[in-house]
Design an enzyme around this catalytic site. Structure first.
Site, PDB file in Angstrom:
ATOM      1  N   ASP A 191       0.867  -1.172   0.000  1.00 36.56           N
ATOM      2  CA  ASP A 191       0.000   0.000   0.000  1.00 36.56           C
ATOM      3  C   ASP A 191       0.904   1.223   0.000  1.00 36.56           C
ATOM      4  O   ASP A 191       1.864   1.289   0.759  1.00 36.56           O
ATOM      5  CB  ASP A 191      -0.864  -0.036   1.274  1.00 36.56           C
ATOM      6  CG  ASP A 191      -1.984   0.977   1.220  1.00 36.56           C
ATOM      7  OD1 ASP A 191      -2.370   1.365   0.097  1.00 36.56           O
ATOM      8  OD2 ASP A 191      -2.468   1.382   2.294  1.00 36.56           O
ATOM      9  N   GLU A 245      -2.030  -1.073  -5.594  1.00 37.56           N
ATOM     10  CA  GLU A 245      -3.238  -0.432  -6.084  1.00 37.56           C
ATOM     11  C   GLU A 245      -2.863   0.504  -7.217  1.00 37.56           C
ATOM     12  O   GLU A 245      -1.880   1.232  -7.125  1.00 37.56           O
ATOM     13  CB  GLU A 245      -3.861   0.379  -4.951  1.00 37.56           C
ATOM     14  CG  GLU A 245      -5.175  -0.161  -4.513  1.00 37.56           C
ATOM     15  CD  GLU A 245      -5.757   0.659  -3.375  1.00 37.56           C
ATOM     16  OE1 GLU A 245      -6.955   0.879  -3.406  1.00 37.56           O
ATOM     17  OE2 GLU A 245      -5.012   1.052  -2.478  1.00 37.56           O
ATOM     18  N   ASP A 264      -2.928   0.330   7.869  1.00 39.90           N
ATOM     19  CA  ASP A 264      -2.201   0.224   6.602  1.00 39.90           C
ATOM     20  C   ASP A 264      -1.816  -1.209   6.267  1.00 39.90           C
ATOM     21  O   ASP A 264      -1.859  -1.624   5.120  1.00 39.90           O
ATOM     22  CB  ASP A 264      -0.952   1.106   6.651  1.00 39.90           C
ATOM     23  CG  ASP A 264      -1.307   2.571   6.829  1.00 39.90           C
ATOM     24  OD1 ASP A 264      -2.353   2.977   6.293  1.00 39.90           O
ATOM     25  OD2 ASP A 264      -0.561   3.288   7.509  1.00 39.90           O
TER      26      ASP A 264
END
Ligand SMILES: [Zn+2]
Length: 397
Positions: free
Chosen positions: A181, A265, A347
């Site tokens: 992330d 992502e 996270d």
């Protein structure tokens, strides 16, 4: 076959510098001239000129006596410039980039030579229409060279970026899979729980940059002092860019070499930068550049890079049981799942979800569990569906 770039410093003679200046100038002229033409043509007739159109127009332009100087430089570089312009428009139409802008003389200059160039036996770079240029080839190249891009930084350094085609290495088959992330407080958080802090190079250099910039604005236009000051500003910016590159190269290399799969992502940076509070912090993080590095290094080292749809509730979903924590605000850094009692770091939980959702079969089986619209709205207010680090770190400082 994968592509890889090598960048070597060039040391042209004053004579060669003059000729290179002409090459940069012609390339810049062609880019700007056709950018205007394409924009005008579209405004008048709603017709978009493609590379095939502009290439024909370029041939005509060179026959015009007024522009005969265009013939002094390598014709393929000029065609390449038109191709680059077309790619810029394609990126814009795909919403991957902003509208192409005019190239300025004081920014980084470059032109590309697709073929008919070589490296001499004594390691010099031979380009069409000029004597070989001294080049410091600080490392061996693997693979077949294809094109070379010559560039000049605002600080006056010359580089050759050589693109080679290359048989990719296989990564060690350790089966390592990792979700990552990207954020602002921590630059990268892995599903294994490792956090890499965001060094914020730009922000750290901001005070000095501002001082240099202020001093520049006080200097008389066209004066020698102004030029000297401009060089100082450019050097300070170059340093920030180099620090960032160095950090990102090391991290992307580590991730791709240690794992078989890296899931990330896909970021919609352009949309996020419109939120001006975050814009600077986001530009400073340079995620786009990092993802590009991950992808090409992935190809080089045989690591699969899985890019995930931009919008799915990566932070709000419990990575263990799938419970969706609707009220998860940006300030909540840790939470306990009411369903399965798992304690989550926000996270790390997001990275774990990214890894889970990146598995090809899951993406097909669960299309409805990745709602698109509603999550865009909710999560996107601060650009945070992406787990952009802690909000506290972003509030005005
Ligand atoms: Zn749970």
């Amino acid at each position: 076959m994968a592509n890889k770039g090598y960048k070597f410093r060039l040391y042209p003679t004053p004579e060669q510098e003059k000729y290179l200046a002409r090459c940069f100038g012609c390339s810049r002229f062609v880019y700007n001239h056709f950018l205007r033409l394409i924009t005008d043509a579209y405004a008048e007739s709603k017709k978009h000129l493609k590379y095939t159109d502009t290439a024909k127009l370029l041939t005509l332009l060179k026959k015009n006596e007024q522009y005969s100087w265009l013939a002094e430089v390598n014709s393929q570089s000029l065609q390449q410039t038109l191709k680059d312009l077309e790619s810029a428009f394609i990126r814009f139409f795909k919403k991957l980039g902003s509208f192409p802008v005019f190239k300025k003389k004081r920014n980084c200059q470059s032109f590309r030579i697709p073929q008919h160039w070589s490296i001499t036996p004594d390691g010099m770079l031979k380009l069409p229409k000029m004597q070989p240029i001294k080049m410091v080839q600080h490392r061996e190249m693997e693979g077949m060279p294809s094109s070379v891009t010559i560039s000049k930084t605002p600080t006056g350094k010359y580089y050759a970026s050589i693109l080679v085609e290359y048989n990719s290495h296989e990564a060690p088959l350790n089966g390592g899979k990792i979700g990552a992330d990207l954020g602002l407080k921590d630059f990268l958080i892995t599903s294994e729980g490792k956090k890499y802090p965001n060094p914020r190079f730009y922000k750290r250099a901001l005070k000095r940059l501002k001082r240099l910039q202020r001093s520049l604005s006080r200097k008389v236009k066209g004066s020698n002092n102004r030029n000297k000051q401009r060089l100082l500003v450019a050097k300070a910016h170059e340093k920030v860019a180099n620090q960032r590159l160095d950090m990102q190269h090391k991290l992307s290399l580590q991730l791709t070499c240690e794992n078989q799969v890296v899931a990330v992502e896909e970021l919609h940076t352009l949309g996020m930068v419109k939120n001006h509070k975050l814009a600077q912090a986001i530009s400073d993080a340079s995620w786009g550049q990092f993802l590009t590095m991950l992808e090409y290094k992935g190809k080089l080292y045989g690591c699969e890079i899985r890019k995930l749809d931009r919008f799915f509730p990566s932070s709000k979903r419990c990575s263990k049981c799938g419970y969706i924590h609707e009220n998860l605000t940006l300030y909540i850094r840790e939470w306990t799942c009411p369903e399965c009692d798992t304690h989550h770091d926000r996270d790390i939980n997001a990275s774990t979800n990214i890894l889970i959702f990146s598995a090809p079969q899951i993406r097909q089986e669960l299309p409805e569990s990745t709602p698109k619209e509603p999550v865009v709205r909710q999560g996107h207010q601060g650009g945070y569906s992406l787990g952009l680090g802690s909000c506290a770190a972003l509030s005005p400082q």
